[in-house]
Design a protein around this motif. Structure first.
Motif, PDB file in Angstrom:
ATOM      1  N   GLN A 149     -10.341   4.185  15.821  1.00 26.00           N
ATOM      2  CA  GLN A 149     -10.477   2.734  15.784  1.00 26.00           C
ATOM      3  C   GLN A 149     -10.895   2.289  14.384  1.00 26.00           C
ATOM      4  OE1 GLN A 149     -13.697   0.697  17.867  1.00 26.00           O
ATOM      5  NE2 GLN A 149     -12.236  -0.853  18.501  1.00 26.00           N
ATOM      6  N   TYR A 150     -11.898   2.974  13.818  1.00 27.53           N
ATOM      7  CA  TYR A 150     -12.328   2.600  12.471  1.00 27.53           C
ATOM      8  C   TYR A 150     -11.396   3.162  11.407  1.00 27.53           C
ATOM      9  CZ  TYR A 150     -16.482  -0.146  13.287  1.00 27.53           C
ATOM     10  OH  TYR A 150     -17.316  -1.169  13.630  1.00 27.53           O
ATOM     11  N   VAL A 151     -10.650   4.211  11.729  1.00 24.95           N
ATOM     12  CA  VAL A 151      -9.593   4.648  10.814  1.00 24.95           C
ATOM     13  C   VAL A 151      -8.578   3.523  10.672  1.00 24.95           C
ATOM     14  CG1 VAL A 151      -7.654   6.231  10.488  1.00 24.95           C
ATOM     15  CG2 VAL A 151      -9.853   7.125  11.251  1.00 24.95           C
ATOM     16  N   SER A 277     -13.700  -0.714  -4.301  1.00 19.36           N
ATOM     17  CA  SER A 277     -13.676  -0.881  -2.850  1.00 19.36           C
ATOM     18  C   SER A 277     -12.536  -0.092  -2.221  1.00 19.36           C
ATOM     19  CB  SER A 277     -13.528  -2.368  -2.496  1.00 19.36           C
ATOM     20  OG  SER A 277     -14.666  -3.095  -2.873  1.00 19.36           O
ATOM     21  N   PHE A 278     -11.376  -0.109  -2.854  1.00 20.20           N
ATOM     22  CA  PHE A 278     -10.212   0.579  -2.299  1.00 20.20           C
ATOM     23  C   PHE A 278     -10.449   2.085  -2.200  1.00 20.20           C
ATOM     24  CE2 PHE A 278      -6.155   2.749  -2.490  1.00 20.20           C
ATOM     25  CZ  PHE A 278      -5.384   2.036  -1.592  1.00 20.20           C
ATOM     26  N   VAL A 279     -10.903   2.700  -3.278  1.00 12.03           N
ATOM     27  CA  VAL A 279     -11.115   4.153  -3.296  1.00 12.03           C
ATOM     28  C   VAL A 279     -12.222   4.543  -2.320  1.00 12.03           C
ATOM     29  CG1 VAL A 279     -11.762   6.142  -4.711  1.00 12.03           C
ATOM     30  CG2 VAL A 279     -10.269   4.371  -5.652  1.00 12.03           C
ATOM     31  N   ALA A 280     -13.331   3.787  -2.342  1.00  7.81           N
ATOM     32  CA  ALA A 280     -14.447   4.093  -1.452  1.00  7.81           C
ATOM     33  C   ALA A 280     -14.028   3.973   0.011  1.00  7.81           C
ATOM     34  CB  ALA A 280     -15.624   3.160  -1.745  1.00  7.81           C
ATOM     35  N   PHE A 284     -13.878   6.798   2.934  1.00  5.99           N
ATOM     36  CA  PHE A 284     -14.612   6.451   4.146  1.00  5.99           C
ATOM     37  C   PHE A 284     -13.719   6.607   5.378  1.00  5.99           C
ATOM     38  CE2 PHE A 284     -15.427   2.787   7.073  1.00  5.99           C
ATOM     39  CZ  PHE A 284     -16.658   3.165   7.564  1.00  5.99           C
ATOM     40  N   MET A 285     -12.474   6.145   5.280  1.00  2.38           N
ATOM     41  CA  MET A 285     -11.522   6.254   6.387  1.00  2.38           C
ATOM     42  C   MET A 285     -11.289   7.719   6.756  1.00  2.38           C
ATOM     43  SD  MET A 285      -7.557   4.903   6.495  1.00  2.38           S
ATOM     44  CE  MET A 285      -7.062   6.050   5.210  1.00  2.38           C
ATOM     45  N   CYS A 286     -11.159   8.578   5.745  1.00  2.00           N
ATOM     46  CA  CYS A 286     -10.898   9.999   5.996  1.00  2.00           C
ATOM     47  C   CYS A 286     -12.069  10.690   6.686  1.00  2.00           C
ATOM     48  CB  CYS A 286     -10.583  10.712   4.677  1.00  2.00           C
ATOM     49  SG  CYS A 286      -9.061  10.142   3.883  1.00  2.00           S
ATOM     50  N   TYR A 345     -22.494   5.514  12.161  1.00  3.39           N
ATOM     51  CA  TYR A 345     -22.335   4.457  13.167  1.00  3.39           C
ATOM     52  C   TYR A 345     -20.862   4.197  13.481  1.00  3.39           C
ATOM     53  CZ  TYR A 345     -21.828  -0.325  14.923  1.00  3.39           C
ATOM     54  OH  TYR A 345     -21.449  -1.428  15.651  1.00  3.39           O
ATOM     55  N   THR A 346     -20.060   3.976  12.450  1.00  2.00           N
ATOM     56  CA  THR A 346     -18.682   3.524  12.661  1.00  2.00           C
ATOM     57  C   THR A 346     -17.820   4.540  13.400  1.00  2.00           C
ATOM     58  OG1 THR A 346     -18.100   4.332  10.448  1.00  2.00           O
ATOM     59  CG2 THR A 346     -18.693   2.009  10.652  1.00  2.00           C
ATOM     60  N   SER A 347     -18.023   5.824  13.142  1.00  2.00           N
ATOM     61  CA  SER A 347     -17.147   6.847  13.708  1.00  2.00           C
ATOM     62  C   SER A 347     -17.244   6.961  15.218  1.00  2.00           C
ATOM     63  CB  SER A 347     -17.441   8.203  13.064  1.00  2.00           C
ATOM     64  OG  SER A 347     -18.777   8.589  13.311  1.00  2.00           O
ATOM     65  N   ILE A 348     -18.372   6.574  15.788  1.00  2.00           N
ATOM     66  CA  ILE A 348     -18.578   6.819  17.221  1.00  2.00           C
ATOM     67  C   ILE A 348     -19.019   5.608  18.019  1.00  2.00           C
ATOM     68  CG2 ILE A 348     -19.115   9.264  16.904  1.00  2.00           C
ATOM     69  CD1 ILE A 348     -22.093   8.462  17.132  1.00  2.00           C
ATOM     70  N   ASN A 349     -19.259   4.477  17.364  1.00  2.00           N
ATOM     71  CA  ASN A 349     -19.818   3.351  18.127  1.00  2.00           C
ATOM     72  C   ASN A 349     -18.874   2.877  19.212  1.00  2.00           C
ATOM     73  OD1 ASN A 349     -18.818   0.297  17.377  1.00  2.00           O
ATOM     74  ND2 ASN A 349     -18.343   1.730  15.734  1.00  2.00           N
ATOM     75  N   ALA A 350     -17.560   3.017  19.010  1.00  2.00           N
ATOM     76  CA  ALA A 350     -16.601   2.572  20.030  1.00  2.00           C
ATOM     77  C   ALA A 350     -16.762   3.359  21.322  1.00  2.00           C
ATOM     78  CB  ALA A 350     -15.170   2.703  19.507  1.00  2.00           C
ATOM     79  N   CYS A 351     -16.816   4.691  21.197  1.00  2.00           N
ATOM     80  CA  CYS A 351     -16.906   5.493  22.422  1.00  2.00           C
ATOM     81  C   CYS A 351     -18.294   5.400  23.049  1.00  2.00           C
ATOM     82  CB  CYS A 351     -16.530   6.949  22.141  1.00  2.00           C
ATOM     83  SG  CYS A 351     -17.653   7.855  21.077  1.00  2.00           S
ATOM     84  N   VAL A 352     -19.338   5.270  22.240  1.00  2.00           N
ATOM     85  CA  VAL A 352     -20.697   5.145  22.802  1.00  2.00           C
ATOM     86  C   VAL A 352     -20.770   3.928  23.710  1.00  2.00           C
ATOM     87  CG1 VAL A 352     -23.109   4.654  22.254  1.00  2.00           C
ATOM     88  CG2 VAL A 352     -21.871   6.359  20.928  1.00  2.00           C
ATOM     89  N   LYS A 353     -20.232   2.811  23.252  1.00  2.00           N
ATOM     90  CA  LYS A 353     -20.283   1.588  24.045  1.00  2.00           C
ATOM     91  C   LYS A 353     -19.417   1.703  25.303  1.00  2.00           C
ATOM     92  CE  LYS A 353     -21.127  -0.876  19.799  1.00  2.00           C
ATOM     93  NZ  LYS A 353     -20.497  -1.531  18.643  1.00  2.00           N
ATOM     94  N   ALA A 354     -18.231   2.277  25.152  1.00  2.00           N
ATOM     95  CA  ALA A 354     -17.348   2.443  26.311  1.00  2.00           C
ATOM     96  C   ALA A 354     -17.944   3.389  27.334  1.00  2.00           C
ATOM     97  CB  ALA A 354     -15.977   2.944  25.858  1.00  2.00           C
ATOM     98  N   GLU A 355     -18.701   4.372  26.878  1.00  2.00           N
ATOM     99  CA  GLU A 355     -19.304   5.356  27.779  1.00  2.00           C
ATOM    100  C   GLU A 355     -20.476   4.795  28.576  1.00  2.00           C
ATOM    101  OE1 GLU A 355     -18.241   9.338  25.096  1.00  2.00           O
ATOM    102  OE2 GLU A 355     -20.122   8.267  24.806  1.00  2.00           O
ATOM    103  N   LEU A 356     -20.930   3.610  28.216  1.00  2.00           N
ATOM    104  CA  LEU A 356     -22.067   3.006  28.910  1.00  2.00           C
ATOM    105  C   LEU A 356     -21.689   2.327  30.223  1.00  2.00           C
ATOM    106  CD1 LEU A 356     -23.928   1.312  25.899  1.00  2.00           C
ATOM    107  CD2 LEU A 356     -24.680   3.336  27.154  1.00  2.00           C
ATOM    108  N   PHE A 357     -20.398   1.957  30.393  1.00  2.00           N
ATOM    109  CA  PHE A 357     -20.005   1.104  31.509  1.00  2.00           C
ATOM    110  C   PHE A 357     -18.974   1.765  32.418  1.00  2.00           C
ATOM    111  CE2 PHE A 357     -21.260  -1.701  28.039  1.00  2.00           C
ATOM    112  CZ  PHE A 357     -22.129  -2.578  28.678  1.00  2.00           C
ATOM    113  N   PRO A 358     -18.959   1.382  33.725  1.00  2.00           N
ATOM    114  CA  PRO A 358     -17.900   1.851  34.634  1.00  2.00           C
ATOM    115  C   PRO A 358     -16.575   1.188  34.298  1.00  2.00           C
ATOM    116  CG  PRO A 358     -19.321   0.270  35.741  1.00  2.00           C
ATOM    117  CD  PRO A 358     -19.966   0.560  34.422  1.00  2.00           C
ATOM    118  N   THR A 359     -15.480   1.756  34.785  1.00  2.00           N
ATOM    119  CA  THR A 359     -14.135   1.319  34.411  1.00  2.00           C
ATOM    120  C   THR A 359     -13.871  -0.151  34.725  1.00  2.00           C
ATOM    121  OG1 THR A 359     -13.346   3.559  34.819  1.00  2.00           O
ATOM    122  CG2 THR A 359     -11.682   1.826  34.701  1.00  2.00           C
TER     123      THR A 359
END
Length: 445
Positions: A149-151, A277-280, A284-286, A345-359
């Motif tokens: 997602q953050y990639v 900003s571009f190089v950094a 960061f994306m990688c 934070y960015t690499s995993i925040n998406a799944c952490v939040k999704a893992e908190l709730f039922p489908t």
């Protein structure tokens, strides 16, 4: 495995275009800020333009509620298709918006409507893509898969920055200020149209389809994606707001605001600041998939805690040194250090939040609290930074970023681990009364 990768690729491609459209507003704001307001104070005009940028964030809770509800009731695919439609419309509006010289403040009104549409779109896009990527991933690979997602978010910003760098080197400064800034919004509208086609053929996640088929009765189906259902998970919703606070402020500080900071505060030429900003951001994306895969092995909390500790204690020295960096390499080193910290934070925040709730409430559970946190903290980060700068106490913003990270650190230290949760069972009652139900958040390992 091939089917998992297809879902991740299509979901990520759409997310990239969505965030390209969202971020090019901030990236090109230095060129069109004076076009919509009377000539005068450059900092004041930039503040006004970024104030409109912040307004888009306040529409995100509405988008989070509306599109989160659609995602839980009609499916992740339906929500993802609608978000990109709204984003395409907003990009077209900005591309054709009249300037102050042509229509007075009428151009500002068009800009405002476009940002409201973008806020509505992105308010649902984050949760829809976070939920989709998390549910579509193979077992034991959720951290790695959701890191895309953050990639894709960063790739969208990189495309925008890359376009800016090319335009800076092939167009005059006057051309960029007069009409060149419209080009990226035209590109974004075309990209969104292509993604609309891709998303119409997107496959629904197995987790969502299984939950829909296993619904006990009509009443359970009717509760999907409702605020009433979300209120049953108030603690998890609060966790999303609190754990997002520090991460979103730090992310926007070192991404969308970085180029302006290097240009306006550090005194760098705009092309040099853009290149930093571009190089950094590329490096960061990688890092995102590597950190996501690491979280699948050691858990989510260690990465979150590392981010919060680093941001709390290193933000002030990093920002202070950046202001006096002076040239490309020192600025790049400091920017990269900051983004390495933010990766926790960015690499995993998406799944952490999704893992908190039922489908049945996962899309809404991620969308609404996250959008509220972004409206309060992420969307206002640049405005707060410019407010401190205008007041002559720019260093106050550094302490503000560090303070937000410190609050999130408390949350990370007290929350439970989410890595090993079963997405199909979270929050559901067991079929066998003697079998314990899976907790919404499992006990810490």
């Amino acid at each position: 495995m091939g089917q998992h990768w297809k879902k991740i690729w299509v979901g990520s491609a759409g997310n990239m275009v969505e965030w390209f459209d969202w971020f090019v507003y901030a990236t090109f704001a230095v060129y069109f800020a004076d076009a919509f307001f009377p000539k005068g104070n450059d900092t004041a005009n930039l503040m006004n333009t970024m104030g409109i940028f912040a307004v888009g964030f306040f529409m995100r809770p509405v988008g989070g509620w509306l599109l989160g509800r659609i995602g839980d009731r009609k499916g992740r695919k339906a929500a993802l298709t609608l978000t990109v439609t709204l984003m395409s419309a907003s990009a077209i509006l900005i591309a054709v918006a009249p300037t102050y010289a042509v229509a007075g403040y009428g151009g500002v009104a068009v800009l405002m409507v476009a940002r409201l549409l973008q806020g509505l779109s992105v308010g649902g896009e984050y949760a829809a893509s976070a939920t989709y990527l998390t549910e579509a991933s193979a077992p034991g690979k959720r951290g790695f898969a959701s890191s895309f997602q953050y990639v894709s978010m960063t790739a969208g910003q990189l495309v925008g920055l890359g376009l800016q760098i090319v335009m800076q080197r092939t167009m005059s400064e006057s051309a960029l200020h007069s009409w060149g800034w419209r080009v990226p919004f035209i590109v974004g509208a075309v990209g969104a149209a292509i993604v609309f086609y891709l998303r119409r053929n997107l496959l629904e996640t197995e987790v969502y389809e299984a939950d829909e088929n296993d619904a006990a009765d009509a009443a359970e189906i009717a509760r999907r994606g409702t605020l009433k259902a979300l209120l049953r998970h108030k603690r998890e919703a609060f966790l999303v707001i609190a754990l997002t606070m520090g991460g979103t402020v730090a992310y926007y500080t070192y991404t969308t605001y970085l180029t302006k900071f290097l240009s306006k505060s550090a005194g760098m030429a705009k092309p040099t600041a853009s290149l930093v900003s571009f190089v950094a951001l590329f490096l960061f994306m990688c890092l995102q998939p590597l950190a996501g895969a690491l979280s699948d092995r050691i858990g989510r909390r260690p990465l979150l805690i590392t981010f919060a500790v680093g941001s709390t204690f290193l933000t002030v020295p990093i920002m202070t040194l950046l202001k006096h960096a002076g040239s490309f390499w020192p600025a790049l080193g400091l920017a990269l250090l900051a983004l390495i910290i933010v990766t926790g934070y960015t690499s995993i925040n998406a799944c952490v939040k999704a893992e908190l709730f039922p489908t049945g409430v996962r899309a809404l559970g991620v969308a609404l609290p996250y959008a509220i946190a972004n409206a309060l903290f992420g969307g206002t980060a640049e405005y707060v930074a410019l407010w401190f700068k205008k007041g002559g106490i720019e260093s106050g913003f550094y302490w503000y970023v560090a303070g937000c990270a410190a609050i999130s650190l408390i949350v990370y230290l007290t929350m439970r681990e989410t890595r090993d949760i079963d997405l199909k069972r979270v929050g559901r009652q067991p079929a066998n009364p003697s079998e314990p139900s899976t907790p919404t958040v499992p006990e810490r390992a």
